[in-house]
Every structure is written in structure tokens, then in C-alpha cells.
Motif scaffolding. Sequence first.
Motif: not given
Lengths: 90, 408
Positions: B355-365, B379-389
Amino acid sequence: MSWQNYVGHIDDTCGQEKDFILLLKPEKKGEAIARIRAVMTVDRRIGDIMLQGTLLGTEATFFCNGKLILKGLGSRENLERFLDSLFPAS
Amino acid sequence: MTMDIAAVRADFPILARTVNGKPLAYLDNAATSQKPRQVLEAVDRYYRQNNANVHRGVHTLASESTVLYEEAHQKAAAFLNARSWQEIIFVRNTTEALNLAATALALGHLKPGDEVLITRVDHHSNIIPWFLLKERFGILTRMVDALPDGTLDLEDFKAKLAGRPKVVAMTHVSNVTGWISPLERLIPLAHEAGALVVVDGAQAVPHFPVDVQALDADFYAFSGHKVLAPMGIGVLYGKRELLTRLPPFLGGGDMLETVCVVGGVCSLCLKALPWKYEAGTANVDGAVGLTAAIDYLAGLGWDAVRPHEESLFRRTVEGMRRMKHVRLIGPEDLSRRVGCVPFTVEGLSASEVATALDGEGIAIRSGFHCAQPLHERLGLSSSARISLAFYNTEAEVDRCLAVLESLG
């Protein structure tokens, strides 16, 4: 007026945390932000990006772009009860 | 070979928009790719000039539509280096492709009590269809474990092959870590153990050329939307002898030569491949879009795409390695990874980071990326993921890194 006047969209996150992400309605954003800021206890401020803290006893993160993440509410019913308290019907 | 990144980006209209008042930096490509105008125009042209149902008419539009649809099968076959276009089944997406493979194998190859080997590294799409076979057909599953870095435990893989599974289902590239599975070693081992191999190629095909003959995969699935095509078109490749032998799981129009009802008994004569697996009205516009997408990638050339993506990937990982508050997930050896950079930020949930990145126009999952078993292992319940093209830029990566730095 009720919380539906202020909240445009609700999303829930995947993962065990089941946080709720709220998007405020643009036309009511100013009013909603004022209400949130008035009752939020801020524990941590990260630049101009976000405020972490507590909102009416619930862990919350407020973003400058008008998004609000609420943690630990568990269910949609609890969320709606919380929002009823945050934006009481006038 | 270098790529004219400005010219490439000009082909993608959506990349010119702003989000939250900032230029969009789309770094969520493992979820879906953006579409070049060549794909948008091909779909638009199809509806303006050719739209008709395929295989069901002698009129000109029906013939044109049929030709376009069949050409798309040929294009997809060449894209995967399949022996024949008849080995290409069009479906909605990778999920449907893997469900088709699982169900067809259950109906025509497996027996109750047979075992399917699945892996902890896989997306739910290549786990759940196999689990569901237990309820319906009494077919069992065993899961190969992952190592702490998110890669497949190869020793566990070999050990579980000793149980003589009838099918091995595994991913080509992890949708979480971008780890490239050594299929060139694993598929021969599975075949030696007597198993057929079903591969989820959804995260592989956007990043490097895939040769199903060289891999000797029995089935290979991918989604068009992850490789520049519209949503709603996907591919299941299957070896001709298997597709010929196995039964379809959808019945309906366009998959039959004849239906004869004699004395209340229905007798069916199925069409030849691939049509026996493609019952009902086809997603012709999606197929046309897939053709245009494959043509677009071919026009760029992997020799241009790969170095650019590798450079962006290394820049991202190396930038994040310098941040003490960021924990990178996945194997340290970058030479066997593509596209995905999963991570966590100290003191913040994955959704807060996104959500912080989205505020700067950056879309990640953020989330567990439909890979909960792998997240549990990490050992994680979730993670953030940058994925490139390939259409991403160094400037976009640097913007993302700057915001991540500020979160510390």
C-alpha cells in the motif's frame, strides 16, 4: 450519514493476518481523514507515507493517499461494527 | 543484442498513465502482464472484421474466424516447440489447463490408490487439482518438500520417486521466488520411475524460450495473460499419444463428429485433436490476442529481452540487499532465478508495504501468492513481491528501491 458514505471499497488480504484494506471515497476523503486523525493514537510515523497506531482499540495503519489498513478484526461483521463506531450515523 | 526500451514502452499504452498522481511503475508482472497495442489492435480488428463462431458455418466470416483460431494453435505450438499444433489445447488459463490434465489422467490413466507427486514449491493451481482427485477418484498425493531457501528439496524428490508415483506435477518457475526448477534433470528421473510429468509453465514462458520436446514434458501449461495476451486464453500442451488416449472432461458442441441415439442409447464419435478437448464456443478473440502476443515477443527476440530482465533483476536484488530492514526471500544464486523478488520489511506487513508503494504509483503484490505451503515452509504467512518484465526500466526499479529505503 453512516460509514458507507465514507468508505468506497473494502478488500481483505490473503494470509493468516486477514487484514482489511479500506479505500476512502474521494468526495468524502477530507472529512474521513479528519475523523480518523482525531481519534488515532500514532505510534510510528514513516515519512509522509504512513502512520501506524491504534484506532478505537484496533491496530491500524493510515496512508496519506487515503487508504486505511485495519488489523486483527477477524471478520467482516467485526469490521462493520468497528466502522459503525468510527463513523457513527448522524 | 540491446532493446530500445523507450520504443518498447511506447507500445504499452497503460504504462503512460499515472497512479495517485505519480507515473505508474508496474512491478506486478507475475500476476499479469500489460498488453502492447499490437495485441489490443489485433483483438479490436478481430471484432470489427472477422467475428463469427468457429467450425460452425460456411460463410466467409466463420471461415476467417476458424482460420485465425487454428493459426493461433499453430503459433502456440511453435512457441513451445511442440511437434504438432494438434497437441495444443486452448483453455481459460493455467489453472484450467492443470485441472484438465489432472481430470483426464484420473479418468483415463490412474486407478484408485495410485499416487501423484506434487511439490511444496508449486502454486495452488498445481496442488489443489491433484488433492481433489482423492475425493473423486481415490487417487493419493504426496508432497515433495522445499528447502529453507524456497527451492525444491531434490533429495526428497528422489526419495519420493521410489514410491513409484504415476504422475509428477511440478512448476517450471516458482511464482514466489522466481527459482527455475532443473526440469532437465528432474523429468528424466520421473520418467525412469515410470511417472508422467505435468509442468506448470505460467512463470516460465514470459521470461525464456521453452522447448517441450527438449524437456520431454508430457503436459505443459501456461496462461496467455502472463505473456502479453488477453485474460481468458490459456494453453495445455500434451503429447499426442496421451491426448489421443485420454478422455475429455468437458462435453458439448464442437467436440464431436457424430452423436447417434439408437434405442435410447447415445453413441459418440469424438473429433480429432485438439477439438475433442475444446467443447463449446471458443475464446477466439483471446486466441487472436495470443497470436499477436507471441508475434510481438518474437519481434523483440529473447536475445534482447533476457539481458534486460536479468539486469533489472540484479539491480533490484542488489539494491535491496543493502537495506538492513529488508529480508529477501529465495535462493541467493540469481543465475537460476527470473522475474520475482519476494521480501519482507521489518515492522511492516506485506500489505502495508504494497500500500505504501501504491501511494507512490508503484504496483507490487502482497499476500501468499497462492503458494501457502511454500510460505509455511519459509516461516511466513505472507510476503511482498516485486515481479519484473522486459518493459520495466532501471528508473522504475530505483523509484521502488527509494520508497523501500524510506520504510526503514
